[in-house]
Design a protein around this motif. Structure first.
Motif, PDB file in Angstrom:
ATOM      1  N   LEU A  70       0.829  -1.209   0.000  1.00  0.00           N
ATOM      2  CA  LEU A  70       0.000   0.000   0.000  1.00  0.00           C
ATOM      3  C   LEU A  70       0.860   1.254   0.000  1.00  0.00           C
ATOM      4  O   LEU A  70       0.577   2.225  -0.731  1.00  0.00           O
ATOM      5  N   GLY A  71       1.922   1.266   0.792  1.00  0.00           N
ATOM      6  CA  GLY A  71       2.820   2.423   0.822  1.00  0.00           C
ATOM      7  C   GLY A  71       3.522   2.635  -0.502  1.00  0.00           C
ATOM      8  O   GLY A  71       3.684   3.782  -0.956  1.00  0.00           O
ATOM      9  N   THR A 105       2.395   1.743  -3.463  1.00  0.00           N
ATOM     10  CA  THR A 105       1.398   2.224  -4.432  1.00  0.00           C
ATOM     11  C   THR A 105       1.131   3.712  -4.266  1.00  0.00           C
ATOM     12  O   THR A 105       1.116   4.474  -5.255  1.00  0.00           O
ATOM     13  N   LEU A 106       0.920   4.156  -3.028  1.00  0.00           N
ATOM     14  CA  LEU A 106       0.645   5.574  -2.794  1.00  0.00           C
ATOM     15  C   LEU A 106       1.865   6.442  -3.117  1.00  0.00           C
ATOM     16  O   LEU A 106       1.717   7.549  -3.649  1.00  0.00           O
ATOM     17  N   THR A 107       3.049   5.929  -2.782  1.00  0.00           N
ATOM     18  CA  THR A 107       4.269   6.685  -3.105  1.00  0.00           C
ATOM     19  C   THR A 107       4.435   6.838  -4.610  1.00  0.00           C
ATOM     20  O   THR A 107       4.782   7.921  -5.108  1.00  0.00           O
ATOM     21  N   THR A 108       4.194   5.756  -5.342  1.00  0.00           N
ATOM     22  CA  THR A 108       4.295   5.810  -6.805  1.00  0.00           C
ATOM     23  C   THR A 108       3.299   6.804  -7.392  1.00  0.00           C
ATOM     24  O   THR A 108       3.638   7.585  -8.301  1.00  0.00           O
ATOM     25  N   ALA A 109       2.054   6.783  -6.857  1.00  0.00           N
ATOM     26  CA  ALA A 109       1.043   7.719  -7.360  1.00  0.00           C
ATOM     27  C   ALA A 109       1.436   9.166  -7.068  1.00  0.00           C
ATOM     28  O   ALA A 109       1.243  10.061  -7.911  1.00  0.00           O
ATOM     29  N   ALA A 110       1.996   9.421  -5.870  1.00  0.00           N
ATOM     30  CA  ALA A 110       2.390  10.781  -5.512  1.00  0.00           C
ATOM     31  C   ALA A 110       3.561  11.273  -6.366  1.00  0.00           C
ATOM     32  O   ALA A 110       3.548  12.400  -6.880  1.00  0.00           O
ATOM     33  N   VAL A 111       4.591  10.433  -6.520  1.00  0.00           N
ATOM     34  CA  VAL A 111       5.750  10.826  -7.321  1.00  0.00           C
ATOM     35  C   VAL A 111       5.357  11.005  -8.785  1.00  0.00           C
ATOM     36  O   VAL A 111       5.818  11.944  -9.463  1.00  0.00           O
ATOM     37  N   SER A 112       4.474  10.118  -9.282  1.00  0.00           N
ATOM     38  CA  SER A 112       4.014  10.249 -10.667  1.00  0.00           C
ATOM     39  C   SER A 112       3.256  11.551 -10.871  1.00  0.00           C
ATOM     40  O   SER A 112       3.440  12.245 -11.892  1.00  0.00           O
ATOM     41  N   GLY A 113       2.400  11.919  -9.888  1.00  0.00           N
ATOM     42  CA  GLY A 113       1.666  13.182  -9.981  1.00  0.00           C
ATOM     43  C   GLY A 113       2.602  14.378  -9.996  1.00  0.00           C
ATOM     44  O   GLY A 113       2.401  15.337 -10.768  1.00  0.00           O
ATOM     45  N   ALA A 114       3.643  14.328  -9.153  1.00  0.00           N
ATOM     46  CA  ALA A 114       4.603  15.437  -9.123  1.00  0.00           C
ATOM     47  C   ALA A 114       5.373  15.525 -10.442  1.00  0.00           C
ATOM     48  O   ALA A 114       5.649  16.635 -10.942  1.00  0.00           O
ATOM     49  N   MET A 115       5.705  14.384 -11.042  1.00  0.00           N
ATOM     50  CA  MET A 115       6.439  14.392 -12.311  1.00  0.00           C
ATOM     51  C   MET A 115       5.553  14.910 -13.454  1.00  0.00           C
ATOM     52  O   MET A 115       6.015  15.670 -14.312  1.00  0.00           O
ATOM     53  N   VAL A 116       4.290  14.499 -13.464  1.00  0.00           N
ATOM     54  CA  VAL A 116       3.373  14.991 -14.499  1.00  0.00           C
ATOM     55  C   VAL A 116       3.179  16.498 -14.361  1.00  0.00           C
ATOM     56  O   VAL A 116       3.153  17.240 -15.359  1.00  0.00           O
TER      57      VAL A 116
END
Length: 454
Positions: free
Chosen positions: A190-191, A193-204
């Motif tokens: 779970l951690g 997944t959420l970390t990947t989503a957060a980093v991906s959002g920041a990169m986008v």
């Protein structure tokens, strides 16, 4: 020859008693007479029998214990021979209080030397308790595993014992152990997944920022208040990154930084949208006769000042909250289990409510103004995009409150991170995805002529 041997012992006992009686034992009492063999009384012989103590020719001690002789038995076992007949096999001996056994010589009715079970159920191992079967003998029972938080460390326990409040049962339910600390970490699924989503959002968000910066002189970017757009992208990046502070082992500083970063980032983001919406309304209102002076109140300086003012109010709320009653790391014992949740406990619910309430106030105001301006003319009227984005934002945070209250353990943090990421992605995609699509894939629409066509 048991009967013959007992008669032999009885005769010897009587002989020793007579010998003692006829040996004039009364001479020790200064008596000059001895018992005559012709005048022996039964009571006298009985008294001497009680004191008989001799050794038989076989080397055995013989004496009386009260009215009985010491118990001496051979323990025998009836066994079948290969021919089908029965034979007696001596497998032990009882001598007074001493018992000597040779268990390997015993043959049970099952035909083996293995001791048969005398009950219909095996003894319950540690970690379980005995439960009698209804309508069956008491020797028949089931072994019920102990419940969570209970143990039994003996074989055949009738009851399970409850562990103390600060302990929990191990997997085998045989011992009470200190529970493990549980929190949302970067190593679990779970951690990650959420970390990947957060980093991906920041990169986008960074990629969109680069696109807008490269095409900053194009009509689409300039027509929608490029300065506030860049500030909005910066605040969205902060929103994505602030969710990472919620992951990991809670500490004093991380607990304080979590809510402050979350509250300030989202107020900065919503403030930019609110000011952009007000500017859209002011632009179209100023086009009316006699309203030319309206834009003087919404120039670039006033726009920056409004964003700073709205954000400073949230900064004051967070600073006051963290100074008076900040969140602190705390063990959550409310949900009993093999793990104790380590989380940031809200010492003051009022402070957290004010932070959320202020964000909600700005979001509702922005949604209302954007809804009023949604039908204003213009090919790139941002009010429509802001309306959709704020609808998603409000829906996410309205559903967040009951989910946050009802979630157990570390999933409280996961719910808040999910709300942060969902609302951030909603704002990013609703507002900037259409513009990036036109800039990158429909450059023929990125012209002043197209913008002025309506």
């Amino acid at each position: 020859l048991r009967v013959t041997y007992n008669v032999y012992l009885a005769v010897y006992a009587a002989a020793h008693a007579l010998h003692s009686l006829l040996s004039c034992p009364s001479k020790s009492n200064n008596s000059s007479t001895c018992v005559s063999p012709k005048n022996i009384q039964p009571i006298e012989l009985f008294q001497h029998l009680n004191s008989v103590n001799f050794t038989t020719p076989q080397g055995e001690m013989f004496y009386f214990q009260g009215a009985d002789v010491p118990a001496k038995y051979d323990l025998v076992n009836w066994q079948k021979t290969p021919e089908g007949s029965l034979k007696l096999v001596v497998f032990g001996r009882v001598n007074g209080f001493d018992i000597h056994l040779n268990e390997s010589a015993i043959q049970w009715n099952t035909g083996s030397s293995q001791v048969p079970v005398s009950v219909c159920s095996e003894s319950c191992p540690p970690g379980t308790r005995m439960a009698n079967r209804k309508g069956e003998p008491v020797c028949c029972f089931d072994c019920i595993p102990c419940a969570e938080g209970e143990i039994s460390n003996k074989t055949g326990s009738l009851h399970c014992e409850r562990c103390p409040s600060e302990f929990w049962s191990n997997v085998e339910r045989t011992a009470c152990i200190p529970p493990q600390l549980d929190f949302l970490s970067f190593n679990e699924a779970l951690g990650i997944t959420l970390t990947t989503a957060a980093v991906s959002g920041a990169m986008v968000t960074t990629a969109v920022f680069v696109v807008f910066l490269y095409y900053r002189h194009s009509p689409v970017v300039r027509a929608n208040n490029s300065e506030l757009s860049f500030l909005l992208l910066l605040s969205l990046k902060l929103c994505f990154l602030c969710s990472l502070v919620f992951i990991g082992r809670p500490s004093v500083w991380s607990c304080r930084l979590q809510q402050a970063a979350f509250g300030i980032s989202f107020v900065l983001c919503v403030s930019c949208l609110l000011v952009k919406t007000i500017v859209v309304l002011a632009v179209f209102r100023s086009a009316r006769p006699g309203a030319e002076a309206l834009m003087k109140w919404f120039g670039p300086l006033q726009q920056r000042g409004s964003v700073c003012l709205f954000t400073c109010i949230q900064v004051i709320i967070c600073a006051t909250w963290l100074f008076l009653s900040p969140p602190v790391p705390k063990h959550d014992l409310g949900f009993q289990g093999s793990k104790v949740t380590l989380k940031c406990a809200m010492a003051s619910v009022v402070g957290f409510s004010l932070v959320l309430g202020y964000i909600g106030l700005l979001a509702c105001t922005c949604l209302l103004l954007a809804f009023l301006a949604r039908k204003l003319p213009g090919n790139f009227n941002e009010a429509k995009l802001i309306t959709f984005s704020m609808l998603i934002f409000c829906v996410v945070w309205v559903t967040f409150v009951p989910a946050y209250i009802s979630s157990p353990g570390k999933y409280v943090v996961a719910v808040e991170i999910f709300a942060i990421l969902a609302s951030s992605y909603g704002l990013l995609l609703c507002i900037f995805a259409p513009k990036c699509f036109i800039i990158l894939f429909r450059p023929q629409k990125n012209t002043k002529k197209h913008l002025m066509s309506r």
